[in-house]
Design a protein around this motif. Structure first.
Motif, mmCIF file in Angstrom:
data_model
loop_
_atom_site.group_PDB
_atom_site.id
_atom_site.type_symbol
_atom_site.label_atom_id
_atom_site.label_comp_id
_atom_site.label_asym_id
_atom_site.label_seq_id
_atom_site.Cartn_x
_atom_site.Cartn_y
_atom_site.Cartn_z
ATOM 1 N N ASP A 73 -29.788 7.944 0.542
ATOM 2 C CA ASP A 73 -28.858 8.131 -0.563
ATOM 3 C C ASP A 73 -28.848 6.851 -1.384
ATOM 4 N N ALA A 74 -28.968 6.950 -2.704
ATOM 5 C CA ALA A 74 -28.852 5.780 -3.565
ATOM 6 C C ALA A 74 -27.401 5.308 -3.543
ATOM 7 N N LYS A 75 -27.190 4.017 -3.388
ATOM 8 C CA LYS A 75 -25.844 3.452 -3.459
ATOM 9 C C LYS A 75 -25.349 3.612 -4.898
ATOM 10 N N PRO A 76 -24.050 3.827 -5.103
ATOM 11 C CA PRO A 76 -23.539 4.054 -6.466
ATOM 12 C C PRO A 76 -23.882 2.941 -7.447
ATOM 13 N N HIS A 77 -23.992 1.701 -6.989
ATOM 14 C CA HIS A 77 -24.247 0.567 -7.879
ATOM 15 C C HIS A 77 -25.729 0.220 -8.020
ATOM 16 N N TRP A 78 -26.626 0.985 -7.372
ATOM 17 C CA TRP A 78 -28.052 0.702 -7.471
ATOM 18 C C TRP A 78 -28.611 1.181 -8.806
ATOM 19 N N GLU A 169 -29.608 -6.501 -3.016
ATOM 20 C CA GLU A 169 -29.697 -7.332 -4.217
ATOM 21 C C GLU A 169 -30.806 -6.852 -5.155
ATOM 22 N N ALA A 170 -31.941 -6.446 -4.605
ATOM 23 C CA ALA A 170 -33.064 -6.005 -5.440
ATOM 24 C C ALA A 170 -32.754 -4.707 -6.175
ATOM 25 N N LEU A 171 -31.876 -3.884 -5.615
ATOM 26 C CA LEU A 171 -31.578 -2.579 -6.212
ATOM 27 C C LEU A 171 -30.236 -2.523 -6.925
ATOM 28 N N THR A 172 -29.546 -3.657 -7.029
ATOM 29 C CA THR A 172 -28.262 -3.705 -7.714
ATOM 30 C C THR A 172 -28.470 -4.033 -9.184
ATOM 31 N N ALA A 173 -27.850 -3.243 -10.040
ATOM 32 C CA ALA A 173 -27.971 -3.474 -11.480
ATOM 33 C C ALA A 173 -27.319 -4.809 -11.841
#
Length: 177
Positions: A73-78, A169-173
Motif C-alpha cells: 500500500d502506498a503511504k498517504p504522503h508518498w 525518505e525516498a518516497l516522501t514528497a
C-alpha cells in the motif's frame, strides 16, 4: 561474467528483475493481490505478507507463472513513483559503484538485510527506484520460509530502522510529512 544472478543462482520463485507495485485506490494492496490472483492465477507467498505499524501492507508477494510481483500500500504522503524494481545481484557493492558512475543516487547504502541477504537501493536518473539484493550461500528469501504469516512487526513506538527510514525518505514528497 554477468553481475546479475540468474537461473539456479536465484532464490526459488524469483527472477533476476522483479516488479514492485505501490498501490493506491480501490481495495489497496489487498485488492490488487485479489485481482492478480483472480485474473492471472497468481498465488500469494504468505511468508512475505507483512503489515507495517500503521496497519498498511508494507510487503506482499504474488507469483504469476515464473515471476513474482511485489506489492505494498502506498503511504498517504508518498509521491507517485514511475517504477520500483528489484534485482538479484552477485555483488551489491560492485553494482552500486557502477550505478553511481552512471548517475544514480544511492538511497540505501549496502546493508545487511532479512535472511542473510544484503540490500541497497538506488534512484536512477529517470526517477525509478531499484532494490538490489545480494543473495548467496547462507541467505534465505521469503519464498524459502513457511507458508504462514510472519509474527514480526515493527514496534510503532521505536524509531524506524535505517532500511525503513531510507525508503520512506525516498518516497516522501518534498514538504510532506
Amino acid at each position: 561474467m554477468t553481475p546479475v544472478l540468474e537461473g539456479a543462482d536465484l532464490p526459488p520463485g524469483y527472477g533476476t528483475v522483479n516488479p514492485f507495485v505501490a498501490v493506491r485506490g480501490p481495495g489497496g494492496a489487498p485488492g490488487f493481490l485479489r485481482f492478480v490472483a483472480h485474473v492471472l492465477d497468481g498465488r500469494e507467498t504468505r511468508a512475505a505478507h507483512t503489515v507495517d505499524a500503521d496497519d498498511l501492507l508494507i510487503h506482499a508477494e504474488i507469483r504469476v507463472g515464473g515471476s513474482t510481483i511485489m506489492v505494498c500500500d502506498a503511504k498517504p504522503h508518498w509521491v507517485a513513483t514511475p517504477a520500483l524494481l528489484q534485482v538479484y545481484v552477485r555483488d551489491v557493492d560492485d553494482v552500486v559503484g557502477r550505478a553511481r558512475e552512471a548517475g544514480a543516487e544511492v538511497v540505501t547504502e549496502p546493508t545487511p538485510f532479512h535472511g542473510g541477504q544484503r540490500l541497497a537501493r538506488l534512484r536512477d536518473p529517470w526517477g525509478d527506484l531499484w532494490w538490489l539484493y545480494e543473495y548467496g550461500p547462507g541467505s534465505t528469501a521469503p519464498s524459502e520460509g513457511p507458508d504462514e504469516l510472519p509474527a514480526w512487526r515493527p514496534d510503532p513506538s521505536a524509531p524506524p530502522s535505517y532500511v525503513h527510514r531510507t525508503i520512506d525518505e525516498a518516497l516522501t514528497a518534498p514538504g510532506a510529512g
